[in-house]
Design an enzyme around this catalytic site. Structure first.
Site, mmCIF file in Angstrom:
data_model
loop_
_atom_site.group_PDB
_atom_site.id
_atom_site.type_symbol
_atom_site.label_atom_id
_atom_site.label_comp_id
_atom_site.label_asym_id
_atom_site.label_seq_id
_atom_site.Cartn_x
_atom_site.Cartn_y
_atom_site.Cartn_z
ATOM 1 N N ASN A 107 -1.868 -1.879 1.487
ATOM 2 C CA ASN A 107 -0.415 -2.002 1.559
ATOM 3 C C ASN A 107 0.041 -2.193 3.000
ATOM 4 O O ASN A 107 -0.531 -1.614 3.923
ATOM 5 C CB ASN A 107 0.258 -0.758 0.948
ATOM 6 C CG ASN A 107 -0.118 -0.577 -0.523
ATOM 7 O OD1 ASN A 107 -0.558 -1.537 -1.169
ATOM 8 N ND2 ASN A 107 -0.004 0.637 -1.034
ATOM 9 N N HIS A 124 -4.742 -4.633 5.698
ATOM 10 C CA HIS A 124 -3.997 -5.899 5.613
ATOM 11 C C HIS A 124 -2.841 -5.939 6.583
ATOM 12 O O HIS A 124 -1.998 -6.829 6.501
ATOM 13 C CB HIS A 124 -3.497 -6.120 4.171
ATOM 14 C CG HIS A 124 -4.617 -6.427 3.222
ATOM 15 N ND1 HIS A 124 -4.449 -6.485 1.862
ATOM 16 C CD2 HIS A 124 -5.931 -6.666 3.425
ATOM 17 C CE1 HIS A 124 -5.605 -6.757 1.271
ATOM 18 N NE2 HIS A 124 -6.529 -6.860 2.205
ATOM 19 N N ALA A 234 0.343 6.458 -10.541
ATOM 20 C CA ALA A 234 -0.218 7.237 -9.430
ATOM 21 C C ALA A 234 0.688 8.413 -9.067
ATOM 22 O O ALA A 234 0.208 9.504 -8.748
ATOM 23 C CB ALA A 234 -0.400 6.325 -8.213
HETATM 24 N N1 APR Z 1 0.672 3.659 -10.545
HETATM 25 C C1 APR Z 1 -0.610 3.234 -10.536
HETATM 26 N N2 APR Z 1 -0.963 1.922 -10.642
HETATM 27 C C2 APR Z 1 0.047 1.035 -10.758
HETATM 28 C C3 APR Z 1 1.408 1.403 -10.784
HETATM 29 C C4 APR Z 1 1.703 2.785 -10.670
HETATM 30 N N3 APR Z 1 2.969 3.242 -10.685
HETATM 31 N N4 APR Z 1 2.159 0.265 -10.917
HETATM 32 C C5 APR Z 1 1.289 -0.768 -10.955
HETATM 33 N N5 APR Z 1 0.026 -0.305 -10.881
HETATM 34 C C6 APR Z 1 -1.217 -1.059 -10.826
HETATM 35 C C7 APR Z 1 -1.234 -2.331 -11.640
HETATM 36 O O1 APR Z 1 -1.746 -2.056 -12.938
HETATM 37 C C8 APR Z 1 -2.188 -3.209 -10.813
HETATM 38 O O2 APR Z 1 -3.527 -3.084 -11.307
HETATM 39 O O3 APR Z 1 -1.376 -1.438 -9.486
HETATM 40 C C9 APR Z 1 -2.131 -2.638 -9.408
HETATM 41 C C10 APR Z 1 -1.438 -3.554 -8.418
HETATM 42 O O4 APR Z 1 -2.239 -4.706 -8.302
HETATM 43 P P1 APR Z 1 -1.736 -5.911 -7.383
HETATM 44 O O5 APR Z 1 -0.305 -6.218 -7.695
HETATM 45 O O6 APR Z 1 -2.769 -6.972 -7.494
HETATM 46 O O7 APR Z 1 -1.737 -5.311 -5.897
HETATM 47 P P2 APR Z 1 -2.995 -5.034 -4.985
HETATM 48 O O8 APR Z 1 -4.197 -4.695 -5.789
HETATM 49 O O9 APR Z 1 -2.572 -4.067 -3.950
HETATM 50 O O10 APR Z 1 -3.240 -6.474 -4.284
HETATM 51 C C11 APR Z 1 -4.247 -6.542 -3.291
HETATM 52 O O11 APR Z 1 -3.570 -8.823 -2.828
HETATM 53 O O12 APR Z 1 -1.856 -10.324 -2.585
HETATM 54 C C12 APR Z 1 -2.775 -9.557 -1.896
HETATM 55 O O13 APR Z 1 -2.534 -8.750 0.293
HETATM 56 C C13 APR Z 1 -2.068 -8.561 -1.014
HETATM 57 O O14 APR Z 1 -2.751 -6.310 -0.467
HETATM 58 C C14 APR Z 1 -2.529 -7.205 -1.541
HETATM 59 C C15 APR Z 1 -3.826 -7.544 -2.255
#
Ligand code: APR
Length: 247
Positions: A107, A124, A234
């Site tokens: 994040n 990142h 979470a």
């Molecule tokens: N609690 C727990 N998990 C959650 C919640 C919540 N309240 N809300 C959403 N999620 C989960 C979703 O199910 C999903 O699997 O969080 C995950 C978010 O996934 P992404 O949107 O893909 O985000 P992330 O994994 O952080 O992306 C990684 O991708 O675009 C790039 O640089 C950007 O750092 C980012 C990286």
């Protein structure tokens, strides 16, 4: 399973965290979702409404730096209005209680630092900072900052975040890999586990006898391979985990 069973934290997870001496955590956008910050790939995810290639790549910045800055100012406005949630605070508590702790985050919202986490690797970057596209000098952005030029070399400043196709900072990457390899308890929270190199950290932990726990709203490619997977928010599961482990 009845509601209390699905909410119950398995005894093995509690014991593993109680006995852990080196805890490492990887977080993603899901940990900040309950602070009102959109995730990337969910139903209302950022990549559903914006094209990453047009906004989060070096080419996009070269083509149209004003548009990229405008988009990051919009994201920074959302982040500035957000506060750490119960998930961030639970991770601060784990850091206080674990003998050794590292928090690796994908994040860029700075909420872990704002919540009080100390040993944080922002792999990142952080969209509250700008970095010179020439000499890498960084500055903290205040809310009214526009597109600024480097005070040292005059090159354009860019958001201090890692864009698609860019390498992560070697020292941060090295420390992240080492933390994963050394962890006896590796928690993965709020990430879809699809972006490299972050998503390989849990595998490294598992291959080095670390106990891997996933806490995520939806199933991911890691779910079937983790030692334990707790579905849910979470901001709900992590405080319950902390409560059960350090009653
Ligand atoms: N609690 C727990 N998990 C959650 C919640 C919540 N309240 N809300 C959403 N999620 C989960 C979703 O199910 C999903 O699997 O969080 C995950 C978010 O996934 P992404 O949107 O893909 O985000 P992330 O994994 O952080 O992306 C990684 O991708 O675009 C790039 O640089 C950007 O750092 C980012 C990286």
């Amino acid at each position: 399973m009845s509601a209390d069973q699905t909410d119950r934290i398995p005894d093995e997870v509690i014991k593993r965290l109680q006995d852990a001496s080196r805890v490492a955590v990887l977080t993603g956008a899901g940990v900040s979702a309950e602070s009102g910050i959109p995730t990337f790939r969910g139903e209302d995810g950022i990549w559903k409404n914006y094209r990453a290639e047009e906004l989060a790549t070096p080419g996009a910045f070269q083509r149209d730096p004003d548009l990229v800055w405008e988009w990051y100012h919009w994201r920074r406005d959302i982040v500035s209005a957000a506060s750490p949630n119960a998930a961030h605070r639970a991770l601060v508590r784990i850091e206080e209680m674990a003998p050794a702790f590292v928090l690796i985050t994908q994040n860029v919202d700075g909420l872990h630092l704002e919540a009080g986490s100390r040993e944080v690797l922002e792999i990142h970057g952080n969209l509250r900072r700008a970095r010179c596209s020439g000499c890498d000098d960084t500055v903290h952005l205040t809310d009214e900052d526009g597109l600024i030029e480097c005070g040292k070399c005059g090159f354009p400043m860019r958001p201090d975040v890692i864009w698609f196709g860019e390498e992560l900072a070697p020292d941060i990457l090295e420390r992240s890999f080492a933390a994963a390899a050394n962890a006896d308890f590796f928690l993965v929270a709020g990430t879809s586990s699809v972006v490299q190199p972050a998503s390989s950290l849990a595998w490294i932990a598992g291959q080095n006898n670390g106990f891997v726990l996933e806490v995520n709203l939806d199933p991911t490619p890691l779910t079937g391979h983790a030692d334990a997977a707790l579905p849910g928010k979470a901001g709900d599961v992590l405080p319950r985990l902390v409560e059960e482990v350090w009653k």
